[in-house]
Design a protein around this motif. Structure first.
Motif, PDB file in Angstrom:
ATOM      1  N   ASP A 108      -6.060   0.082  -2.366  1.00  0.00           N
ATOM      2  CA  ASP A 108      -5.291   0.212  -1.128  1.00  0.00           C
ATOM      3  C   ASP A 108      -6.159   0.408   0.102  1.00  0.00           C
ATOM      4  O   ASP A 108      -5.716   0.127   1.220  1.00  0.00           O
ATOM      5  CB  ASP A 108      -4.255   1.322  -1.281  1.00  0.00           C
ATOM      6  CG  ASP A 108      -3.092   0.881  -2.149  1.00  0.00           C
ATOM      7  OD1 ASP A 108      -2.693  -0.289  -2.054  1.00  0.00           O
ATOM      8  OD2 ASP A 108      -2.575   1.691  -2.937  1.00  0.00           O
TER       9      ASP A 108
ATOM     10  N   GLY B 286       4.343  -3.445  -4.452  1.00  0.00           N
ATOM     11  CA  GLY B 286       3.471  -2.274  -4.533  1.00  0.00           C
ATOM     12  C   GLY B 286       3.990  -1.261  -5.536  1.00  0.00           C
ATOM     13  O   GLY B 286       3.226  -0.688  -6.318  1.00  0.00           O
TER      14      GLY B 286
ATOM     15  N   SER C 175       2.673   1.545  -3.556  1.00  0.00           N
ATOM     16  CA  SER C 175       1.757   1.720  -4.688  1.00  0.00           C
ATOM     17  C   SER C 175       1.126   3.101  -4.659  1.00  0.00           C
ATOM     18  O   SER C 175       0.924   3.730  -5.709  1.00  0.00           O
ATOM     19  CB  SER C 175       0.689   0.631  -4.695  1.00  0.00           C
ATOM     20  OG  SER C 175      -0.108   0.684  -3.530  1.00  0.00           O
ATOM     21  N   LEU C 176       0.817   3.611  -3.460  1.00  0.00           N
ATOM     22  CA  LEU C 176       0.274   4.958  -3.339  1.00  0.00           C
ATOM     23  C   LEU C 176       1.345   6.020  -3.597  1.00  0.00           C
ATOM     24  O   LEU C 176       1.117   6.998  -4.313  1.00  0.00           O
ATOM     25  CB  LEU C 176      -0.318   5.161  -1.943  1.00  0.00           C
ATOM     26  CG  LEU C 176      -1.627   4.441  -1.647  1.00  0.00           C
ATOM     27  CD1 LEU C 176      -1.967   4.530  -0.162  1.00  0.00           C
ATOM     28  CD2 LEU C 176      -2.772   5.012  -2.485  1.00  0.00           C
TER      29      LEU C 176
ATOM     30  N   ALA D 299       0.826  -1.204   0.000  1.00  0.00           N
ATOM     31  CA  ALA D 299       0.000   0.000   0.000  1.00  0.00           C
ATOM     32  C   ALA D 299       0.864   1.260   0.000  1.00  0.00           C
ATOM     33  O   ALA D 299       0.588   2.216  -0.733  1.00  0.00           O
ATOM     34  CB  ALA D 299      -0.928  -0.010   1.207  1.00  0.00           C
TER      35      ALA D 299
ATOM     36  N   MET E 208      -2.596   4.124   6.402  1.00  0.00           N
ATOM     37  CA  MET E 208      -2.857   3.513   5.094  1.00  0.00           C
ATOM     38  C   MET E 208      -4.201   3.982   4.531  1.00  0.00           C
ATOM     39  O   MET E 208      -4.316   4.336   3.353  1.00  0.00           O
ATOM     40  CB  MET E 208      -2.852   1.990   5.221  1.00  0.00           C
ATOM     41  CG  MET E 208      -1.492   1.400   5.546  1.00  0.00           C
ATOM     42  SD  MET E 208      -1.590  -0.338   6.078  1.00  0.00           S
ATOM     43  CE  MET E 208      -2.145  -1.140   4.568  1.00  0.00           C
TER      44      MET E 208
ATOM     45  N   ALA F 236      -6.601  -3.117   0.910  1.00  0.00           N
ATOM     46  CA  ALA F 236      -5.370  -3.652   1.503  1.00  0.00           C
ATOM     47  C   ALA F 236      -5.262  -3.260   2.973  1.00  0.00           C
ATOM     48  O   ALA F 236      -4.811  -4.060   3.810  1.00  0.00           O
ATOM     49  CB  ALA F 236      -4.161  -3.156   0.726  1.00  0.00           C
TER      50      ALA F 236
ATOM     51  N   ALA G  84      -4.831   6.565   1.203  1.00  0.00           N
ATOM     52  CA  ALA G  84      -5.611   6.099   0.048  1.00  0.00           C
ATOM     53  C   ALA G  84      -6.722   7.084  -0.290  1.00  0.00           C
ATOM     54  O   ALA G  84      -7.019   7.334  -1.469  1.00  0.00           O
ATOM     55  CB  ALA G  84      -6.185   4.715   0.332  1.00  0.00           C
TER      56      ALA G  84
END
Length: 423
Positions: free
Chosen positions: A199, A171, A49-50, A46, A107, A202, A111
């Motif tokens: 996410d 990620g 990827s973010l 997470a 997290m 996730a 997101a």
């Protein structure tokens, strides 16, 4: 059937008149170890990827908003810069608020800000949302490293840290590759929206999987002076600041190459599409393998030689990217990725082993340096690209890797607090 959920039985030194009790470590191979590893893999997924989903979109930002490569990189640099400073706050806050809940909140909030950035009407609004997203994410990296250092038995810490770093690799790859493909066939706004939704899911899976801390001791009140003393103690450590510096340098190299490789590859003589360029980020698969392998190998051979090897591998990859052959350039990016994740996995694991108490503070200092490397050195790489081209970018990163290798050799010659894992 007998449950496999257990920890290594602690010996109570207090009963023997020897001092404080031994922590109730979670042993490698248990169900609890597996749940922790999966949960922290999701946290790493997470976070990266973010954080890095905008990296393949930098050329699109340049085109849509009429800005240069260095300016477009602010969508990433602001996030990593704010993340670097929020890590210090989050590390201190986690000593009072707890590890698990803070990571989940961070997290989820990050997101949500990614969804806001996807809908933002202007470039400056996107930058604001991305800055807030980076600040929100500060509750994950330092706290995750501290959680692992507190809960996992030292003989299995290298592997668990490697799996967490592997999650960041997956990620980063999913964010970059997925964004490239979705942006080409739909739009970058749709792509960012999808990453935000994934996410959030996730984060929910993370909080359901991660066990409550067994060895964490919550502080009763916030004591600013105590936090300053903890940070100061780690900064005065004979070896920890060297590890912090290595994290800064290798991250700066990594982000610089990935930021501006896209600009090079969509231009002549390569002329790749956005999707084709994004697929090159699949090199992260090799990072996932390398981080787990390096962490386990460091548990057995020592962190110094594996850390130095990571810097050497990075150098080989950088040299290969100078070629005018697409195959050689892709190979160079793969090799550089392997070297980066090898070095980062070992360095991050070493912080937990060296730190004597206040591990959250030690982790936060490492990640402060790490993300400042991403923000400052990554932006500096954009200046070299705009003014002097790819060769100058490689010269800049080779200077950084030479510094990293030198520091790695210092640690190799005089290791601190290393005990090989039993076979």
């Amino acid at each position: 059937m007998k449950s496999n959920l257990h920890t290594i039985p602690p010996i109570d030194p207090v009963a023997l008149g020897m001092g404080e009790p031994t922590p109730a470590w979670t042993a490698r191979g248990t169900v609890a170890y597996q749940r922790i590893s999966i949960a922290l893999f999701l946290a790493g997924f997470a976070t990266f990827s973010l954080l890095y989903c905008v990296q393949p979109l930098l050329p699109a930002f340049s085109s849509e908003f009429g800005i240069g490569a260095a300016q477009s990189s602010l969508a990433l640099s602001l996030s990593t810069g704010l993340l670097a400073f929020s890590i210090l706050c989050a590390g201190a806050l986690s000593e009072r608020a707890g590890r698990r809940g803070l990571m989940f909140a961070s997290m989820t909030l990050a997101a949500v800000f990614n969804l806001v950035a996807a809908a933002a009407p202007s470039w400056h609004a996107i930058l604001l949302a991305r800055a807030l997203e980076g600040f929100s994410l500060g509750g994950v990296p330092a706290v995750a490293m501290a959680y692992l250092a507190e809960e996992i038995h030292p003989n299995g810490l290298g592997l668990s840290m490697g799996l967490y770093v592997g999650g960041t690799a997956f990620g980063g790859m999913a964010g970059r590759v997925g964004m490239s493909i979705i942006a080409e066939y739909f739009s970058w706004r749709v792509a960012m929206t999808m990453i935000g939704v994934i996410d959030i899911a996730a984060a929910i899976a993370f909080v359901l999987l991660l066990p409550q801390s067994k060895n964490f001791v919550r502080t009763a009140t916030f004591n600013g002076r105590q936090h300053m003393r903890s940070w100061g103690r780690h900064l005065s450590h004979p070896r920890l600041p060297i590890v912090f510096a290595i994290g800064c340098l290798v991250m700066g190299i990594f982000v610089t190459i990935y930021n501006y490789a896209s600009f090079r590859l969509i231009a002549p003589p390569f002329n790749l599409t956005t999707t084709e360029t994004g697929l090159i980020f699949s090199a992260y698969v090799f990072g996932i393998v390398a981080s787990s392998w390096a962490g386990a190998l460091a548990d057995r051979l020592g962190r110094g030689p594996v850390l130095a090897a990571g810097s050497i591998i990075i150098t080989l990859g950088l040299v290969l990217t100078l070629s005018h052959s697409l195959i050689a350039v892709i190979t160079g990016i793969v090799v550089m990725t392997i070297g980066f994740f090898t070095a980062h996995s070992v360095a991050s694991g070493w912080v937990g082993r060296m730190a004597q108490g206040a591990k959250g503070h030690a982790s936060s200092l490492y990640l402060l340096a790490y993300y400042l490397g991403s923000s400052i050195l990554g932006s500096a790489g954009g200046w070299f690209w705009q003014k002097h081209g790819w060769t100058s970018v490689i010269e800049f990163t080779c200077v950084l890797v030479a510094m990293s290798l030198g520091l790695s050799l210092v640690l190799w010659r005089k290791p601190v607090h290393f005990q090989p894992a039993s076979t």
